[in-house]
Design a protein around this motif. Structure first.
Motif, mmCIF file in Angstrom:
data_model
loop_
_atom_site.group_PDB
_atom_site.id
_atom_site.type_symbol
_atom_site.label_atom_id
_atom_site.label_comp_id
_atom_site.label_asym_id
_atom_site.label_seq_id
_atom_site.Cartn_x
_atom_site.Cartn_y
_atom_site.Cartn_z
ATOM 1 N N ALA A 11 -25.331 7.290 33.445
ATOM 2 C CA ALA A 11 -24.953 7.749 34.790
ATOM 3 C C ALA A 11 -25.746 8.993 35.167
ATOM 4 N N PHE A 12 -25.932 9.925 34.229
ATOM 5 C CA PHE A 12 -26.745 11.114 34.506
ATOM 6 C C PHE A 12 -28.208 10.740 34.707
ATOM 7 N N VAL A 13 -28.722 9.805 33.914
ATOM 8 C CA VAL A 13 -30.103 9.349 34.070
ATOM 9 C C VAL A 13 -30.297 8.750 35.462
ATOM 10 N N ASP A 14 -29.272 8.051 35.936
ATOM 11 C CA ASP A 14 -29.339 7.416 37.260
ATOM 12 C C ASP A 14 -29.079 8.383 38.410
ATOM 13 N N GLY A 15 -28.827 9.669 38.104
ATOM 14 C CA GLY A 15 -28.719 10.664 39.161
ATOM 15 C C GLY A 15 -27.347 11.227 39.445
ATOM 16 N N ALA A 16 -26.339 10.887 38.658
ATOM 17 C CA ALA A 16 -25.006 11.471 38.876
ATOM 18 C C ALA A 16 -25.102 12.988 38.735
ATOM 19 N N THR A 17 -24.331 13.700 39.556
ATOM 20 C CA THR A 17 -24.420 15.158 39.565
ATOM 21 C C THR A 17 -23.110 15.857 39.217
ATOM 22 N N SER A 18 -22.050 15.113 38.969
ATOM 23 C CA SER A 18 -20.773 15.738 38.628
ATOM 24 C C SER A 18 -19.990 14.829 37.692
ATOM 25 N N GLU A 21 -18.248 12.161 39.658
ATOM 26 C CA GLU A 21 -19.165 11.087 40.051
ATOM 27 C C GLU A 21 -19.421 10.151 38.864
ATOM 28 N N VAL A 22 -19.581 10.710 37.680
ATOM 29 C CA VAL A 22 -19.776 9.893 36.481
ATOM 30 C C VAL A 22 -18.553 9.015 36.246
ATOM 31 N N ALA A 23 -17.361 9.573 36.430
ATOM 32 C CA ALA A 23 -16.128 8.802 36.242
ATOM 33 C C ALA A 23 -16.068 7.618 37.206
ATOM 34 N N VAL A 24 -16.457 7.842 38.453
ATOM 35 C CA VAL A 24 -16.445 6.758 39.449
ATOM 36 C C VAL A 24 -17.475 5.693 39.089
ATOM 37 N N ILE A 25 -18.674 6.126 38.747
ATOM 38 C CA ILE A 25 -19.760 5.189 38.435
ATOM 39 C C ILE A 25 -19.424 4.342 37.207
ATOM 40 N N THR A 26 -18.891 4.991 36.180
ATOM 41 C CA THR A 26 -18.639 4.289 34.920
ATOM 42 C C THR A 26 -17.287 3.597 34.857
ATOM 43 N N VAL A 89 -21.062 24.882 36.290
ATOM 44 C CA VAL A 89 -22.111 24.627 35.316
ATOM 45 C C VAL A 89 -23.085 23.602 35.864
ATOM 46 N N GLN A 90 -24.288 23.643 35.344
ATOM 47 C CA GLN A 90 -25.314 22.663 35.686
ATOM 48 C C GLN A 90 -25.559 21.823 34.447
ATOM 49 N N LEU A 91 -25.431 20.508 34.586
ATOM 50 C CA LEU A 91 -25.702 19.594 33.491
ATOM 51 C C LEU A 91 -27.074 18.973 33.706
ATOM 52 N N SER A 92 -27.894 18.937 32.671
ATOM 53 C CA SER A 92 -29.210 18.320 32.792
ATOM 54 C C SER A 92 -29.557 17.577 31.517
#
Length: 95
Positions: A11-18, A21-26, A89-92
């Motif tokens: 999800a982060f690789v695909d551009g999720a930013t929070s 958002e990751v919870a919704v996508i996954t 925080v910023q996740l990268s």
């Protein structure tokens, strides 16, 4: 289907930013996403960078967790230099 760590990382690789958002996508529970992010951080797969510390200089009324009437939303009795509320925080991804 892949496991939660793979799903969160994808999800982060695909551009999720929070995390939300990751919870919704996954389709994963928010707590599972948070735990997966913490594990991925410990594994060195993602970086977590703190962007803010303590309370804002403008007091509780200028804080993201502040209430409409200007009181602390974090449960604090007022501005403090210690961390008592949310921290941005910023996740990268580590490349």
């Amino acid at each position: 289907m892949s496991g939660p760590l793979s799903q969160v990382l994808a999800a982060f690789v695909d551009g999720a930013t929070s995390l939300d958002e990751v919870a919704v996508i996954t389709g994963l529970d928010r707590g599972v996403v948070s735990t997966a992010v913490d594990h991925l951080r410990r594994m060195g797969r993602i970086d977590v960078k703190e962007l803010a510390m303590g309370c804002p200089g403008g007091g509780c009324g200028s804080c993201a967790s502040g209430t409409v009437d200007g009181t602390a939303g974090c449960g604090s009795h007022g501005p403090s230099q210690s961390r008592t509320g949310p921290v941005l925080v910023q996740l990268s991804l580590r490349r």
